[in-house]
Design a protein around this motif. Sequence first.
Motif, PDB file in Angstrom:
ATOM      1  N   ASP A 197      45.422  57.457  37.922  1.00  8.49           N
ATOM      2  CA  ASP A 197      46.618  56.642  37.754  1.00  8.49           C
ATOM      3  C   ASP A 197      47.426  56.510  39.036  1.00  8.49           C
ATOM      4  N   LEU A 198      46.761  56.675  40.189  1.00 13.77           N
ATOM      5  CA  LEU A 198      47.405  56.493  41.480  1.00 13.77           C
ATOM      6  C   LEU A 198      46.600  55.469  42.266  1.00 13.77           C
ATOM      7  N   VAL A 199      47.250  54.401  42.690  1.00 13.44           N
ATOM      8  CA  VAL A 199      46.547  53.307  43.359  1.00 13.44           C
ATOM      9  C   VAL A 199      47.126  53.076  44.749  1.00 13.44           C
ATOM     10  N   VAL A 200      46.252  53.059  45.758  1.00 15.47           N
ATOM     11  CA  VAL A 200      46.614  52.661  47.113  1.00 15.47           C
ATOM     12  C   VAL A 200      46.133  51.223  47.291  1.00 15.47           C
ATOM     13  N   VAL A 201      47.066  50.309  47.507  1.00 18.40           N
ATOM     14  CA  VAL A 201      46.717  48.891  47.623  1.00 18.40           C
ATOM     15  C   VAL A 201      45.960  48.659  48.931  1.00 18.40           C
ATOM     16  N   ASN A 202      44.814  48.031  48.843  1.00 15.13           N
ATOM     17  CA  ASN A 202      43.985  47.818  50.025  1.00 15.13           C
ATOM     18  C   ASN A 202      44.651  46.882  51.027  1.00 15.13           C
ATOM     19  N   ALA A 203      45.284  45.823  50.541  1.00 13.86           N
ATOM     20  CA  ALA A 203      45.968  44.887  51.439  1.00 13.86           C
ATOM     21  C   ALA A 203      47.231  45.543  51.984  1.00 13.86           C
ATOM     22  N   ILE A 233      38.119  60.383  41.656  1.00 16.31           N
ATOM     23  CA  ILE A 233      37.816  60.220  40.237  1.00 16.31           C
ATOM     24  C   ILE A 233      36.353  60.553  39.970  1.00 16.31           C
ATOM     25  N   GLY A 234      36.123  61.453  39.025  1.00 13.70           N
ATOM     26  CA  GLY A 234      34.774  61.823  38.644  1.00 13.70           C
ATOM     27  C   GLY A 234      34.177  60.860  37.634  1.00 13.70           C
ATOM     28  N   THR A 235      32.916  61.087  37.326  1.00 12.29           N
ATOM     29  CA  THR A 235      32.182  60.188  36.431  1.00 12.29           C
ATOM     30  C   THR A 235      32.837  60.073  35.065  1.00 12.29           C
ATOM     31  N   PHE A 236      33.389  61.177  34.555  1.00 14.84           N
ATOM     32  CA  PHE A 236      33.918  61.172  33.199  1.00 14.84           C
ATOM     33  C   PHE A 236      35.452  61.130  33.167  1.00 14.84           C
ATOM     34  N   ASP A 237      36.070  60.908  34.319  1.00 14.96           N
ATOM     35  CA  ASP A 237      37.533  60.850  34.358  1.00 14.96           C
ATOM     36  C   ASP A 237      38.037  59.484  33.921  1.00 14.96           C
ATOM     37  N   ALA A 238      39.179  59.493  33.251  1.00 16.63           N
ATOM     38  CA  ALA A 238      39.837  58.233  32.911  1.00 16.63           C
ATOM     39  C   ALA A 238      40.345  57.585  34.185  1.00 16.63           C
ATOM     40  N   SER A 239      40.297  56.283  34.239  1.00 17.32           N
ATOM     41  CA  SER A 239      40.795  55.575  35.414  1.00 17.32           C
ATOM     42  C   SER A 239      41.325  54.211  34.992  1.00 17.32           C
ATOM     43  N   VAL A 240      42.168  53.658  35.831  1.00 15.08           N
ATOM     44  CA  VAL A 240      42.744  52.350  35.545  1.00 15.08           C
ATOM     45  C   VAL A 240      41.734  51.277  35.928  1.00 15.08           C
ATOM     46  N   PRO A 241      41.300  50.445  34.981  1.00  9.26           N
ATOM     47  CA  PRO A 241      40.286  49.427  35.289  1.00  9.26           C
ATOM     48  C   PRO A 241      40.837  48.336  36.193  1.00  9.26           C
ATOM     49  N   ASP A 242      39.926  47.684  36.923  1.00 13.07           N
ATOM     50  CA  ASP A 242      40.319  46.506  37.693  1.00 13.07           C
ATOM     51  C   ASP A 242      40.983  45.507  36.749  1.00 13.07           C
ATOM     52  N   GLY A 243      42.041  44.885  37.226  1.00 17.23           N
ATOM     53  CA  GLY A 243      42.729  43.879  36.426  1.00 17.23           C
ATOM     54  C   GLY A 243      43.856  44.422  35.588  1.00 17.23           C
ATOM     55  N   ASP A 244      43.984  45.757  35.490  1.00 18.04           N
ATOM     56  CA  ASP A 244      45.090  46.342  34.735  1.00 18.04           C
ATOM     57  C   ASP A 244      46.309  46.507  35.633  1.00 18.04           C
TER      58      ASP A 244
END
Length: 511
Positions: free
Chosen positions: A56-62, A249-260
Amino acid sequence: MNTPIKAITAALGFMLCAISPSTHAEFPTDVQFSTAGNGVYNVTGINEFDWQSSGDLVVVNALPVPAIASGNTVTTFAQWVGLASIGNTVIVNVHGHARLNAMLAPDGGNISPNTLSKNGATCDAGSGCFEVTAAFSGEESATLIAPGIIQFTTLTGSYKFYFDDTPDSNVGNTDSNPPGPVNNNFIDGIAFLEGTLVGVSGLFQQGVGGNNLIRNTVDSYNTQYIEADPAGAGVSLSNTTFDTLITLIGTFDASVPDGDPIGKTPYVVLPLDLVLKADANSEFSAIEVTEEGCRMTGGGVDGKGEITLAKLATAISTGGNRYTFGGQIGAPTASQPQPFGEWTHHQQKGPQGDFVLHLGTASAPAETKVVTVTCVDPVNCQPARPAPFKQLDFTGIGAFKNVQSGPLKNDPLVVPGKGGTLHFVRVHFEDLGEPGAGGKQVSNPICETIHQIGALVGDPTTDATAAQICTNCADVYTIEIHATSDPASPVIYSVGGFIDGGNIQLHPPIK
């Protein structure tokens, strides 16, 4: 209490310490909480809010502004990571949100009520469930200090805590209506506490993870939900922290999908953005306050760097500078002759280069401090919040944390870092408006035409000219830095004007 995070932070030497005590210094406090939102606190002795770990932490690429990596101009974080040399600095936009997992006692025991939802859908009680979520959005600076290792240096932004009696914060379920996201479930419900991100420290290792400690002001809170414990006359919550372990983020970790959407200012996650897992704990501080004076909390960004008829006498830089700022001043001013306060100014790009100046902060030299706080013009402007004042001036002694580029880099009077030079600082604020969508200040061209920054404009309720000046004007921030700690020394840096984004809040006395 999340001991592993504390231990890692302490070992790295980046734990922020308490502000040096003064007459009215801040102090750690437990809090109490009302799950009914009626001021009857049925959960007491809460030492920490333990937020659930997820992607639930996002670093914006742009990048918000182009960065330099090994002499090359880059526009994305990915480019900077691939090319950066030791000493290069990058500015990124960050967004995050989290769900409360537990309320912890001082001994680390879980004292959460069984109606707290830890999954965003159900609770142990089976009915009467509620959830608490947090979200933040900000702009962060980081410097490459060793191969693959970056150090967090500055952060400005805002955050909120939310109470929702209909748990719905499942990751990936945005409660959106087609054709696209309009909100997300981490920022619905009642915003019962909000404030400003004013500082960050910590490390991140590429491909591994890291940790940070974010220091935040508490700008306002709803005492029907939360209060210092024990509550007492003249005591108010003043600060929170996010003490965070950051991992991939690991294989089974929850993550925020693209577009959310994610963050306090909903940002739609793009495929190239960096999504990380964050495990944070929050602690609280309080301060004794009186009915005297005023206080200011806030932060923001300006990309114009213009001073229009400023109260500050000399304008060294008249345009083209981009800078961020944040902190809190004068809580309360009654603590003269040593007012409470901390402030960071980050000049990011433009004619004056790139540097960070700070004063009164836990990471600043002990000699830095707020010297005087003056509240003027005892009438607020609409739509600013009701307050006895709308303008605040402060003077102080600051120090440069670093000087990356610009004319100050080769100035013999400017020595950054530990044991460096001290400088007299003068700052002026005006709380004229509130930010709109995306945290941007509302623009009104007439403000720059007829509003004299720093002038007393009268009572907007009776003075037609003053009322016009105060209509939808952006907040004002100006700063001047002197060559030495002597107020009579030459001004070596001066910027200011109507800010582009963020919010400055002058607060009424707390009784």
